[in-house]
Design an enzyme around this catalytic site. Structure first.
Site, PDB file in Angstrom:
ATOM      1  N   LYS A 146     -17.861  -6.465   8.184  1.00  0.00           N
ATOM      2  CA  LYS A 146     -16.642  -7.224   7.868  1.00  0.00           C
ATOM      3  C   LYS A 146     -15.759  -7.283   9.104  1.00  0.00           C
ATOM      4  CE  LYS A 146     -13.015  -7.387   4.351  1.00  0.00           C
ATOM      5  NZ  LYS A 146     -12.440  -6.700   3.202  1.00  0.00           N
ATOM      6  N   ARG A 188      -1.716  -6.014  -8.314  1.00  0.00           N
ATOM      7  CA  ARG A 188      -0.582  -6.915  -8.092  1.00  0.00           C
ATOM      8  C   ARG A 188      -0.557  -7.929  -9.217  1.00  0.00           C
ATOM      9  NH1 ARG A 188      -2.466  -8.279  -2.206  1.00  0.00           N
ATOM     10  NH2 ARG A 188      -4.274  -8.436  -3.528  1.00  0.00           N
ATOM     11  N   HIS A 200       0.842  -1.205   0.000  1.00  0.00           N
ATOM     12  CA  HIS A 200       0.000   0.000   0.000  1.00  0.00           C
ATOM     13  C   HIS A 200       0.879   1.258   0.000  1.00  0.00           C
ATOM     14  CE1 HIS A 200      -3.071  -2.630   2.351  1.00  0.00           C
ATOM     15  NE2 HIS A 200      -3.542  -2.484   1.138  1.00  0.00           N
ATOM     16  N   SER A 229      -2.642  -7.773   3.035  1.00  0.00           N
ATOM     17  CA  SER A 229      -2.934  -7.628   4.467  1.00  0.00           C
ATOM     18  C   SER A 229      -3.273  -8.986   5.068  1.00  0.00           C
ATOM     19  CB  SER A 229      -4.111  -6.681   4.688  1.00  0.00           C
ATOM     20  OG  SER A 229      -3.833  -5.423   4.173  1.00  0.00           O
TER      21      SER A 229
HETATM   22  O1  PNS Z   1      -9.106  -3.163   0.378  1.00  0.00           O
HETATM   23  P1  PNS Z   1     -10.366  -3.696  -0.219  1.00  0.00           P
HETATM   24  O2  PNS Z   1     -11.146  -4.450   0.837  1.00  0.00           O
HETATM   25  O3  PNS Z   1     -10.108  -4.495  -1.455  1.00  0.00           O
HETATM   26  O4  PNS Z   1     -11.256  -2.413  -0.646  1.00  0.00           O
HETATM   27  C1  PNS Z   1     -12.526  -2.573  -1.224  1.00  0.00           C
HETATM   28  C2  PNS Z   1     -13.264  -1.223  -1.316  1.00  0.00           C
HETATM   29  C3  PNS Z   1     -13.338  -0.560   0.036  1.00  0.00           C
HETATM   30  C4  PNS Z   1     -12.530  -0.311  -2.279  1.00  0.00           C
HETATM   31  C5  PNS Z   1     -14.694  -1.508  -1.885  1.00  0.00           C
HETATM   32  O5  PNS Z   1     -15.271  -2.536  -1.156  1.00  0.00           O
HETATM   33  C6  PNS Z   1     -15.614  -0.293  -1.858  1.00  0.00           C
HETATM   34  O6  PNS Z   1     -15.407   0.668  -2.562  1.00  0.00           O
HETATM   35  N1  PNS Z   1     -16.666  -0.367  -1.014  1.00  0.00           N
HETATM   36  C7  PNS Z   1     -17.644   0.708  -0.871  1.00  0.00           C
HETATM   37  C8  PNS Z   1     -18.978   0.332  -1.557  1.00  0.00           C
HETATM   38  C9  PNS Z   1     -18.849   0.578  -3.031  1.00  0.00           C
HETATM   39  O7  PNS Z   1     -18.899   1.709  -3.483  1.00  0.00           O
HETATM   40  N2  PNS Z   1     -18.599  -0.510  -3.803  1.00  0.00           N
HETATM   41  C10 PNS Z   1     -18.250  -0.427  -5.230  1.00  0.00           C
HETATM   42  C11 PNS Z   1     -19.421  -0.368  -6.136  1.00  0.00           C
HETATM   43  S1  PNS Z   1     -20.432  -1.764  -6.021  1.00  0.00           S
END
Ligand code: PNS
Length: 182
Positions: A49, A98, A25, A136
Site C-alpha cells: 500500500k 465515524r 484518531h 487521513s
Molecule cells: O486504517 P485502516 O487502513 O482502515 O486499517 C485497516 C487495518 C490495518 C485494521 C486492516 O487492514 C488489518 O487489520 N489488516 C491486517 C490483515 C488482517 O488481519 N485483516 C483482517 C482480517 S481479513
C-alpha cells in the site's frame, strides 16, 4: 493466608494505517485509554500500500503526539491482526466509527476477526462530532494543495506535512491559522 492476585491488565489494540495520525484518531485513543489499562496503537506494515509517510515516520509522529503516557504503546505489525492481538494477550480490538459509511467494511472485518479469534472483542468507539468528517486521506489531499489542516492534526503531524508539502508552508505563511477557526 489467602493470596490475592493483582487484577489482570486489560490490553486493547488500536490497529490502522495512521498515514498520518489525525485528531479523530487522537480522540479515539483518548476514549480507549479511559476504558482499558493499556492501549497499543499498532501500525500495519504494508509494503503493497503506497503511503505518504514511512512506518518509522508514522511511529515517531504518534509517539511525539502522546509523549509521556505510559498506558499508551506504539508498535507495528504485519500479517493477521488477530495473530498480533493474540501475541499481545489483547482482550479487544478498537476501531473508530465515524459515519454510517464506515459501517459495512468494519462489520465485515470484525466478523472475520471474530471467526479467526473468538476471544478478542471488536469495540467501536465513536469519534467526537467535530471529527466525523476527518480522515487521513482527506487531510493529505487538502495539505498537498496548501489547505489549512492545522486544527485537524496534532502539531507533530502538521510539521511533517509541512516538510512534505512546500505549498502548505507557503499558504500558512500567507494566511496564518486563526485560533478557533471553524
Ligand atoms: O486504517 P485502516 O487502513 O482502515 O486499517 C485497516 C487495518 C490495518 C485494521 C486492516 O487492514 C488489518 O487489520 N489488516 C491486517 C490483515 C488482517 O488481519 N485483516 C483482517 C482480517 S481479513
Amino acid at each position: 493466608m489467602r493470596m490475592t492476585m493483582p487484577p489482570k491488565k486489560r490490553t486493547a489494540i488500536y490497529p490502522g494505517s495512521f498515514d498520518p495520525l489525525t485528531n479523530g484518531h487522537m480522540d479515539v485513543i483518548q476514549r480507549a485509554l479511559e476504558i482499558f489499562d493499556e492501549v497499543v496503537v499498532a501500525i500495519l506494515r504494508n509494503p503493497s500500500k503506497k503511503a505518504l509517510f514511512s512506518t518509522e515516520e508514522r511511529l515517531e509522529m504518534i509517539r511525539q503526539s502522546f509523549n509521556g503516557n505510559s498506558a499508551l504503546k506504539v508498535d507495528t505489525f504485519d500479517g493477521l491482526l488477530v495473530d498480533y492481538a493474540r501475541m499481545k494477550h489483547a482482550v479487544a480490538i478498537i476501531r473508530g466509527m465515524r459515519a454510517i459509511s464506515d459501517f459495512e467494511n468494519e462489520f465485515q472485518m470484525a466478523l472475520m476477526n471474530r471467526k479467526l479469534h473468538k476471544d478478542v472483542q471488536s469495540v467501536f468507539l465513536m469519534t467526537g462530532l467535530r471529527w466525523i468528517f476527518t480522515s487521513s486521506s482527506i487531510i493529505k489531499e487538502a495539505a498537498q494543495f496548501g489547505g489549512d489542516i492545522s486544527d485537524m492534526v496534532p502539531n507533530p503531524v502538521k510539521l511533517k506535512l509541512m516538510e512534505k508539502f512546500p505549498l502548505l508552508v507557503e499558504k500558512l505563511e500567507q494566511n496564518p491559522p486563526k485560533k478557533g477557526s471553524r
